[in-house]
Motif scaffolding. Structure first.
Motif, PDB file in Angstrom:
ATOM      1  N   ALA A 223     -28.033   6.859  46.798  1.00  0.00           N
ATOM      2  CA  ALA A 223     -28.179   5.467  47.246  1.00  0.00           C
ATOM      3  C   ALA A 223     -29.102   4.693  46.307  1.00  0.00           C
ATOM      4  CB  ALA A 223     -28.712   5.429  48.675  1.00  0.00           C
ATOM      5  N   MET A 224     -30.177   5.334  45.866  1.00  0.00           N
ATOM      6  CA  MET A 224     -31.066   4.691  44.898  1.00  0.00           C
ATOM      7  C   MET A 224     -30.335   4.421  43.593  1.00  0.00           C
ATOM      8  SD  MET A 224     -34.629   6.748  45.581  1.00  0.00           S
ATOM      9  CE  MET A 224     -35.370   6.063  44.099  1.00  0.00           C
ATOM     10  N   GLU A 225     -29.497   5.363  43.164  1.00  0.00           N
ATOM     11  CA  GLU A 225     -28.765   5.176  41.903  1.00  0.00           C
ATOM     12  C   GLU A 225     -27.720   4.072  42.019  1.00  0.00           C
ATOM     13  OE1 GLU A 225     -29.772   6.413  39.152  1.00  0.00           O
ATOM     14  OE2 GLU A 225     -31.320   7.517  40.227  1.00  0.00           O
ATOM     15  N   ALA A 226     -27.112   3.936  43.196  1.00  0.00           N
ATOM     16  CA  ALA A 226     -26.182   2.819  43.403  1.00  0.00           C
ATOM     17  C   ALA A 226     -26.917   1.494  43.272  1.00  0.00           C
ATOM     18  CB  ALA A 226     -25.505   2.931  44.765  1.00  0.00           C
ATOM     19  N   ALA A 227     -28.118   1.423  43.862  1.00  0.00           N
ATOM     20  CA  ALA A 227     -28.912   0.202  43.761  1.00  0.00           C
ATOM     21  C   ALA A 227     -29.341  -0.062  42.329  1.00  0.00           C
ATOM     22  CB  ALA A 227     -30.135   0.312  44.675  1.00  0.00           C
ATOM     23  N   ARG A 228     -29.708   0.993  41.594  1.00  0.00           N
ATOM     24  CA  ARG A 228     -30.123   0.827  40.203  1.00  0.00           C
ATOM     25  C   ARG A 228     -28.959   0.315  39.345  1.00  0.00           C
ATOM     26  NH1 ARG A 228     -34.427   3.787  38.046  1.00  0.00           N
ATOM     27  NH2 ARG A 228     -33.074   4.686  36.433  1.00  0.00           N
ATOM     28  N   LEU A 229     -27.763   0.835  39.595  1.00  0.00           N
ATOM     29  CA  LEU A 229     -26.594   0.355  38.854  1.00  0.00           C
ATOM     30  C   LEU A 229     -26.351  -1.129  39.138  1.00  0.00           C
ATOM     31  CD1 LEU A 229     -24.008   3.263  39.264  1.00  0.00           C
ATOM     32  CD2 LEU A 229     -25.114   2.541  37.135  1.00  0.00           C
ATOM     33  N   ALA A 230     -26.411  -1.490  40.411  1.00  0.00           N
ATOM     34  CA  ALA A 230     -26.174  -2.888  40.777  1.00  0.00           C
ATOM     35  C   ALA A 230     -27.201  -3.797  40.120  1.00  0.00           C
ATOM     36  CB  ALA A 230     -26.205  -3.044  42.291  1.00  0.00           C
ATOM     37  N   ALA A 231     -28.481  -3.362  40.135  1.00  0.00           N
ATOM     38  CA  ALA A 231     -29.538  -4.200  39.560  1.00  0.00           C
ATOM     39  C   ALA A 231     -29.427  -4.298  38.051  1.00  0.00           C
ATOM     40  CB  ALA A 231     -30.900  -3.631  39.950  1.00  0.00           C
ATOM     41  N   ALA A 232     -28.847  -3.280  37.421  1.00  0.00           N
ATOM     42  CA  ALA A 232     -28.770  -3.251  35.954  1.00  0.00           C
ATOM     43  C   ALA A 232     -27.561  -3.997  35.407  1.00  0.00           C
ATOM     44  CB  ALA A 232     -28.742  -1.798  35.467  1.00  0.00           C
TER      45      ALA A 232
ATOM     46  N   VAL B 163     -32.557  11.946  52.379  1.00  0.00           N
ATOM     47  CA  VAL B 163     -31.957  11.650  51.086  1.00  0.00           C
ATOM     48  C   VAL B 163     -30.450  11.781  51.311  1.00  0.00           C
ATOM     49  CG1 VAL B 163     -31.650  12.362  48.701  1.00  0.00           C
ATOM     50  CG2 VAL B 163     -33.912  12.526  49.763  1.00  0.00           C
ATOM     51  N   PRO B 164     -29.686  10.677  51.250  1.00  0.00           N
ATOM     52  CA  PRO B 164     -28.259  10.764  51.596  1.00  0.00           C
ATOM     53  C   PRO B 164     -27.474  11.562  50.567  1.00  0.00           C
ATOM     54  CG  PRO B 164     -28.758   8.598  50.736  1.00  0.00           C
ATOM     55  CD  PRO B 164     -30.073   9.302  50.890  1.00  0.00           C
ATOM     56  N   SER B 165     -26.381  12.100  51.037  1.00  0.00           N
ATOM     57  CA  SER B 165     -25.517  12.901  50.167  1.00  0.00           C
ATOM     58  C   SER B 165     -24.655  12.035  49.261  1.00  0.00           C
ATOM     59  CB  SER B 165     -24.621  13.793  51.034  1.00  0.00           C
ATOM     60  OG  SER B 165     -23.665  14.471  50.255  1.00  0.00           O
ATOM     61  N   THR B 166     -24.240  10.857  49.753  1.00  0.00           N
ATOM     62  CA  THR B 166     -23.300  10.023  48.998  1.00  0.00           C
ATOM     63  C   THR B 166     -23.693   8.553  49.068  1.00  0.00           C
ATOM     64  OG1 THR B 166     -21.842   9.701  50.904  1.00  0.00           O
ATOM     65  CG2 THR B 166     -21.399  11.619  49.485  1.00  0.00           C
ATOM     66  N   ALA B 167     -23.141   7.796  48.156  1.00  0.00           N
ATOM     67  CA  ALA B 167     -23.285   6.337  48.165  1.00  0.00           C
ATOM     68  C   ALA B 167     -22.077   5.739  47.458  1.00  0.00           C
ATOM     69  CB  ALA B 167     -24.580   5.901  47.488  1.00  0.00           C
TER      70      ALA B 167
ATOM     71  N   ARG C   4     -25.799   5.906  32.510  1.00  0.00           N
ATOM     72  CA  ARG C   4     -26.971   5.497  33.285  1.00  0.00           C
ATOM     73  C   ARG C   4     -27.323   6.458  34.416  1.00  0.00           C
ATOM     74  NH1 ARG C   4     -28.775   0.607  31.884  1.00  0.00           N
ATOM     75  NH2 ARG C   4     -30.214   0.669  33.664  1.00  0.00           N
ATOM     76  N   LEU C   5     -26.426   7.350  34.766  1.00  0.00           N
ATOM     77  CA  LEU C   5     -26.682   8.223  35.900  1.00  0.00           C
ATOM     78  C   LEU C   5     -27.429   9.483  35.469  1.00  0.00           C
ATOM     79  CD1 LEU C   5     -23.306   7.945  37.832  1.00  0.00           C
ATOM     80  CD2 LEU C   5     -25.493   6.854  38.389  1.00  0.00           C
ATOM     81  N   PRO C   6     -28.402   9.932  36.272  1.00  0.00           N
ATOM     82  CA  PRO C   6     -29.165  11.132  35.922  1.00  0.00           C
ATOM     83  C   PRO C   6     -28.383  12.406  36.230  1.00  0.00           C
ATOM     84  CG  PRO C   6     -29.895  10.310  38.044  1.00  0.00           C
ATOM     85  CD  PRO C   6     -28.880   9.313  37.523  1.00  0.00           C
ATOM     86  N   ALA C   7     -28.852  13.505  35.669  1.00  0.00           N
ATOM     87  CA  ALA C   7     -28.282  14.802  36.014  1.00  0.00           C
ATOM     88  C   ALA C   7     -28.428  15.025  37.516  1.00  0.00           C
ATOM     89  CB  ALA C   7     -29.001  15.904  35.239  1.00  0.00           C
ATOM     90  N   GLY C   8     -27.436  15.668  38.107  1.00  0.00           N
ATOM     91  CA  GLY C   8     -27.469  15.920  39.543  1.00  0.00           C
ATOM     92  C   GLY C   8     -26.723  14.883  40.354  1.00  0.00           C
ATOM     93  N   ILE C   9     -26.271  13.793  39.725  1.00  0.00           N
ATOM     94  CA  ILE C   9     -25.426  12.790  40.388  1.00  0.00           C
ATOM     95  C   ILE C   9     -24.028  12.880  39.794  1.00  0.00           C
ATOM     96  CG2 ILE C   9     -24.975  10.339  40.755  1.00  0.00           C
ATOM     97  CD1 ILE C   9     -27.255  11.243  42.445  1.00  0.00           C
ATOM     98  N   ARG C  10     -23.100  13.306  40.600  1.00  0.00           N
ATOM     99  CA  ARG C  10     -21.693  13.317  40.191  1.00  0.00           C
ATOM    100  C   ARG C  10     -21.047  11.984  40.630  1.00  0.00           C
ATOM    101  NH1 ARG C  10     -19.867  16.712  43.879  1.00  0.00           N
ATOM    102  NH2 ARG C  10     -21.933  16.739  44.868  1.00  0.00           N
TER     103      ARG C  10
END
Length: 474
Positions: A233-242, A325-329, A357-363
């Motif tokens: 969910a944090m990575e989804a927000a980071r993508l949107a903000a970027a 910490v959610p499993s998906t977003a 832009r995505l870190p390791a551990g996020i598929r």
């Protein structure tokens, strides 16, 4: 320019106005809602009604073309002049859903004329704007004494536009030889206002997608694991903000490649429109303008590419707190494209940008739902000049220029047929497309009839298409 043909056209239109409106009302009574499976027979009935009306108008060739969904109607009327332009008119005969309980003052499929307006679903979008071509070509023949139009005239009226035209590209490809033409006239658009008649010169393209992000194999405790594993969910927000920089320009590398910038003249023409920003904001149900630095509001919505976050979600959405910490977003994005951009190239750039832009551990997976290419007709194109002259004669006013911020199936015709797309519409914003109490202004509808009556002769007189004519923005 002689005024005699104008007088003859206007007299013919006035003499046939009442019968024309009666016929249009008959067509509007058919609830051709393509999105409703229970209305499939009505959509077919609408196609058959139009086919019969076009045959009655004088078109020697009229066919109903079946698709895996709703049928389209094709008609053709040769001019007899081998050097005359061939023009294809596009529109649609299906309509949006409508019911009295939606807020209609009257039955949406029982047309009512009141105050110089006809109220009914489809009155403006798009049956009224399709049907004005039938009286227009008859007025053209009556005023010129011809027995066939001055151009080789074709019509393609589809039956699934309000459902996203799912079968339209395949239909155009399969029937490309029959649809061959020198220009397409789209009568599924509008004007700036009743007092400011305009011609649209372009529409933006579109590609949109969903990005699914996966982190832990299940939701996990934020106290035990938060801050030590990646959070989708944090990575989804980071993508949107970027997506945008501080000037609200899209940051995806290569996104602006090929963009055809507005010329100084085009900027001047847009600035001539009587734009009321406060009124526009009320229409947008918004409280401030916001967008790419250095661009006016009209430039932003008509001539600039954009990236929008359509939706973002993930994790717990219920009442109160749930410390996980959610499993998906998920992230849903849409990109409006302008002339010069390539939708497939934009899709590749988005895929690369997300992966980097995505870190390791996020598929992640990205699903694109297709693409619509932009359309743009240069201001000096001879066919556009004819449209402007014809509208000028009908409205007896200077004709201004607009673009459309949205997207539509016209690009499929441009891409497959390799010809320019032009827009001829007389609807105004107050007509309420897709809304309760949709209507068409009857005087403007008659101006559409007049414009069509003048257009065919003007095109034949002023344009002999050359092999070098190409589809702008292709």
């Amino acid at each position: 320019m002689s005024t005699a043909p104008d007088t003859a056209v206007r007299a013919f239109v006035e003499d046939h106005r009442e019968a024309f409106l009666d016929d249009l009302a008959q067509w509007l009574r058919i609830p051709s809602v393509s999105a409703d499976p229970d209305r499939a027979d009505d959509v077919r009935r609408s196609a058959r009604w139009l086919a019969d009306a076009l045959a009655g108008t004088g078109f020697p060739t009229v066919e109903v073309w079946d698709t895996p969904g709703a049928p389209a109607v094709f008609a053709e009327w040769p001019s007899g002049d081998p050097e005359a332009p061939t023009v294809l008119v596009y529109g649609h005969h299906d309509v949006q859903p409508a019911a009295r309980e939606d807020g209609w003052h009257t039955d949406p499929f029982e047309p009512v004329i009141s105050g110089g307006r006809m109220y009914a679903r489809g009155a403006a979008d798009d049956k009224g704007q399709v049907f004005f071509h039938t009286l227009g070509v008859r007025a053209h023949l009556a005023a010129t004494g011809r027995t066939a139009p001055a151009v080789n005239l074709k019509l393609l009226i589809e039956g699934e536009e309000e459902s996203g035209s799912p079968h339209f590209p395949a239909l155009v490809r399969a029937r490309a030889e029959r649809l061959a033409c020198d220009a397409v006239i789209v009568s599924d658009t509008g004007m700036w206002s009743e007092d400011t008649p305009t011609v649209c010169t372009g529409m933006r393209g579109l590609t949109d997608c969903q990005i699914d992000l996966h982190g832990p194999d299940q939701d996990i405790h934020s106290g035990s694991f938060g801050g030590a594993v990646p959070n989708p969910a944090m990575e989804a927000a980071r993508l949107a903000a970027a997506l945008h920089d501080e000037d609200l320009r899209v940051t995806i590398p290569g996104f602006y490649d090929g963009v055809i910038e507005l010329t100084a003249r085009e900027r001047e023409l847009l600035a001539e429109l009587p734009f009321d920003e406060d009124g526009w904001l009320r229409t947008a149900h918004s409280h401030a303008t916001h967008g790419e630095a250095g661009q006016s509001t009209l430039e932003r919505i008509w001539a600039r590419p954009t990236a929008e976050v359509n939706g973002i979600g993930g994790g717990y959405q219920g009442p109160g707190g749930k410390t996980i910490v959610p499993s998906t977003a998920q992230l849903k994005l849409s990109f409006r494209l302008v002339a010069g951009q390539d939708a497939e190239a934009v899709q590749r750039s988005v895929r690369d940008w997300v992966a980097e832009r995505l870190p390791a551990g996020i598929r992640h997976e990205i699903t694109f739902w297709g693409a619509t290419r932009p359309c743009l007709t240069p201001l000096d194109h001879p066919a556009l000049r004819s449209v402007v002259r014809a509208m000028g004669r009908a409205f007896d006013k200077p004709i201004r220029f607009t673009r459309e911020g949205g997207s539509g199936p016209a690009a499929d015709l441009q891409d497959v047929l390799g010809v320019p797309v032009l827009f001829l519409g007389i609807s105004v914003p107050s007509d309420g497309w897709h809304a309760p109490n949709e209507k068409v202004e009857l005087d403007l509808l008659m101006k559409g009839v007049e414009t069509a009556a003048y257009l065919w002769d003007d095109l034949a007189r002023h344009w002999r298409p050359a092999a070098s004519d190409a589809a702008p923005g292709a």
